[in-house]
Motif scaffolding. Sequence first.
Motif, PDB file in Angstrom:
ATOM      1  N   GLY A  61      -0.196  -2.442  -4.205  1.00 44.25           N
ATOM      2  CA  GLY A  61      -0.795  -1.202  -3.664  1.00 44.25           C
ATOM      3  C   GLY A  61      -2.120  -1.228  -3.384  1.00 44.25           C
ATOM      4  O   GLY A  61      -2.628  -0.486  -2.668  1.00 44.25           O
ATOM      5  N   SER A  88      -3.399  -1.196   0.406  1.00 46.06           N
ATOM      6  CA  SER A  88      -3.036   0.197   0.994  1.00 46.06           C
ATOM      7  C   SER A  88      -3.309   0.405   2.240  1.00 46.06           C
ATOM      8  O   SER A  88      -2.685   0.943   2.988  1.00 46.06           O
ATOM      9  CB  SER A  88      -3.553   1.367   0.050  1.00 46.06           C
ATOM     10  OG  SER A  88      -4.948   1.103   0.101  1.00 46.06           O
ATOM     11  N   TYR A 108      -1.117   2.045   5.409  1.00 40.76           N
ATOM     12  CA  TYR A 108      -1.877   3.052   6.406  1.00 40.76           C
ATOM     13  C   TYR A 108      -2.079   2.649   7.777  1.00 40.76           C
ATOM     14  O   TYR A 108      -1.546   3.340   8.718  1.00 40.76           O
ATOM     15  CB  TYR A 108      -2.969   3.364   5.733  1.00 40.76           C
ATOM     16  CG  TYR A 108      -3.100   3.966   4.339  1.00 40.76           C
ATOM     17  CD1 TYR A 108      -2.131   4.568   3.827  1.00 40.76           C
ATOM     18  CD2 TYR A 108      -4.428   3.776   3.479  1.00 40.76           C
ATOM     19  CE1 TYR A 108      -2.170   5.065   2.525  1.00 40.76           C
ATOM     20  CE2 TYR A 108      -4.478   4.221   2.159  1.00 40.76           C
ATOM     21  CZ  TYR A 108      -3.062   4.782   1.675  1.00 40.76           C
ATOM     22  OH  TYR A 108      -3.277   4.952   0.241  1.00 40.76           O
ATOM     23  N   HIS A 110      -4.792   3.822  -3.386  1.00 43.95           N
ATOM     24  CA  HIS A 110      -3.491   3.196  -3.546  1.00 43.95           C
ATOM     25  C   HIS A 110      -2.781   4.089  -3.315  1.00 43.95           C
ATOM     26  O   HIS A 110      -2.749   5.360  -3.067  1.00 43.95           O
ATOM     27  CB  HIS A 110      -3.433   2.755  -5.067  1.00 43.95           C
ATOM     28  CG  HIS A 110      -4.339   1.843  -5.675  1.00 43.95           C
ATOM     29  ND1 HIS A 110      -5.431   1.969  -6.068  1.00 43.95           N
ATOM     30  CD2 HIS A 110      -4.187   0.253  -5.838  1.00 43.95           C
ATOM     31  CE1 HIS A 110      -6.038   0.901  -6.457  1.00 43.95           C
ATOM     32  NE2 HIS A 110      -5.170   0.028  -6.370  1.00 43.95           N
ATOM     33  N   PRO A 111      -1.463   3.930  -2.422  1.00 42.42           N
ATOM     34  CA  PRO A 111      -0.631   4.668  -1.863  1.00 42.42           C
ATOM     35  C   PRO A 111      -0.116   5.586  -2.894  1.00 42.42           C
ATOM     36  O   PRO A 111       0.376   5.362  -3.782  1.00 42.42           O
ATOM     37  CB  PRO A 111       0.454   3.804  -1.295  1.00 42.42           C
ATOM     38  CG  PRO A 111      -0.280   2.375  -1.187  1.00 42.42           C
ATOM     39  CD  PRO A 111      -1.023   2.253  -2.285  1.00 42.42           C
ATOM     40  N   ILE A 136       5.328   6.986   3.011  1.00 36.18           N
ATOM     41  CA  ILE A 136       4.995   6.403   1.603  1.00 36.18           C
ATOM     42  C   ILE A 136       6.159   6.512   0.532  1.00 36.18           C
ATOM     43  O   ILE A 136       6.046   7.750  -0.049  1.00 36.18           O
ATOM     44  CB  ILE A 136       3.668   6.833   1.114  1.00 36.18           C
ATOM     45  CG1 ILE A 136       2.576   6.334   2.042  1.00 36.18           C
ATOM     46  CG2 ILE A 136       3.358   6.002  -0.343  1.00 36.18           C
ATOM     47  CD1 ILE A 136       0.991   6.924   1.665  1.00 36.18           C
TER      48      ILE A 136
END
Length: 683
Positions: A72, A75, A79, A107-108, A116
């Motif tokens: 993560g 990220s 994105y 972090h997602p 996500i």
Amino acid sequence: MTATENPPSIEKLSIDAVRVLTMDAVQRANQGHPGAPMGLAPVAYTLFTRLLKHNPRNPSWIDRDRFILSAGHASMLLYATLYLSGYPITLDDLERFRELGAPTAGHPEHWEVPGIEATTGPLGQGLSMAVGLAVAERWLAERFNTPEHTVVDHHTWVIASDGDIQEGVTSEASSLAGRLGLGKLIVFYDDNKIQLASPTALVFSEDVSARYEAYGWQVLEVGASSDPHKDLDPDEIESAARAALAEADRPTLIRVHSHIGFGSPHKQDSTKAHGSALGEDEVRLTKEVYGWDPDKHFFVPPAVLEHWGETVERGAAAEDDWEDRFRAFSAADADAAAELRRIVTGEGLPAGWVEELPRFSPDDPAIATRAASGKVIQWAAARVPELVGGSADLASSNNTDIDDGGDLLPGQYGGRNLHFGVREHAMGAIVNGLTLHGLRAFGGTFLTFSDYMRGAVRLGALMKLPAVWVWTHDSIGLGSDGPTHQPVEHLAALRAMPNLTVVRPADANETALAWRFALAHDDRPTALILSRQNLPILDPEQIPSDAIDRGAYVLSDPADGVDPELILIGTGSEVSLCVEAAATLTAEGVKVRVVSAPCLDTFAEADPAYREAVLPRRVRARVAVEAAVQLGWDRWFGPDGAFVGMHSFGASGSAEDVYRHFGITAERVAAVGRDAIAASADA
């Protein structure tokens, strides 16, 4: 280092777009992790444009492939890829990377941007949740697919880092995934040989490929060249992935030999590319290596957007094909089609599921709440077909088996009883994954071992997943196993966790209400804290139907409706001690109220007027009783009140002897109650 293609192909431009967006976003934020996205950009490109079954126009399509970025910290890889693929994320969102209120968090975060699938960042959790997603896919496929109709047929893909592979939770989950033969789980392992503080060789020398083969995985490799100028080849990545797709009986680990910070003249293949911005000068130099204008920021050539945009049309066509098959399935079995859609989309539980909640009579023998929970699970399983769960090798102690539910085994994925083995942390993450896919899942172990799975529980609470944790052997009442197994600080620690509802029922009837509460709420996980020892059954007429929703209630009051002069507040097994102490004090002429507080979390959220009615401020003499530490209780027993509970670890002995040893008895509660009355009179 120089650019490898001149002029670059549309594929290379499309891959480098991920890298450039990453560098710009991390540099603008002046924090983040640029190196992994730069190294893995070819993997993300190949996965999203050639392999992943997904539709950016409908990110919640039932039969989409699930992708989890377990690494993560990388990220921006996700994105940038979602943006380029056509998901509802904007260039402005990328420019606001890591800013307060932006969907592009450090972090997602689950569904903050459609696409996500899970909140990741704590390493190991994403890959372990993916095991749960893969189990759920197989469970749904076995339950709903027929020889004539295949409506559940998707894969779970993961990108994992060296840190993910080092974490213990990943070992637990990967071991179980291999045992279950989850052929639709495919993991790209980014073996870039660099982690935050050092090269991996400083701390990590095991043969990961051999370990995963021993787990029962297929292991493949791509990008093994040591040439620092050689980028990963999308065709080689696709070829390995196609081999993974062809393997039906084993999960696959694709070991990716990437270069962290690929293209950076001074920071590639070093820790300097891992966890901080490259610096303005290095970003300029790296863009020049790629053949991009160093003075343009957050710029993507129109041809690149058009090329990535082809993903949308492919995804729409794939979903259209599935919709045709689903319509045929629905025509053949409308009820099954409706149920599949209900489960996966989270449309709620079946109509009428709450009817005929089990009731237990005070005339029945005393029963442990863990045993009562086992009985209520049977009631719930008969009404909620997607209820699945199991225990970390403690099913007979936790009472978590679903009668006639069948075991979930390799090649037999329709069972409702999961056997996690002694893998508490993986169990927590896998239950989260099952729940992410729409199943209503539970996991059980002893309360003291909730510490082993706390990372997964916390992440589930952060995502507001309606998992149910069945934690039994909840106090010193488990007896002779001793202090290693007697949880004393756990209730306080769990109650401190946001979004986690902790319920410690006093008897079988409160246990039934606790299960109903847990299943009725789809916006939070619930922890059921259950006794090993038998407890008297309370009169169900004295327990309001919303006892758990309100958190606490008046179980008994002085006769003739007079105001109490003392309030005894208990949870779980200690409520019966409060009832016994109240009887003693009442015989002495003391006016006593007994309050059962199965859920301090919901009581804290209750209407202030209701809280005042249960614990009126005018009654200053209060005693709280719980076989755990005092932390968190001061709010409820007030300045003149007192606490009867634990102030140390427990001890080995029978439950009765241990309770007496630590002074958690009805006699002690009565004595402390008398002192509280005296203290309030002197105040």
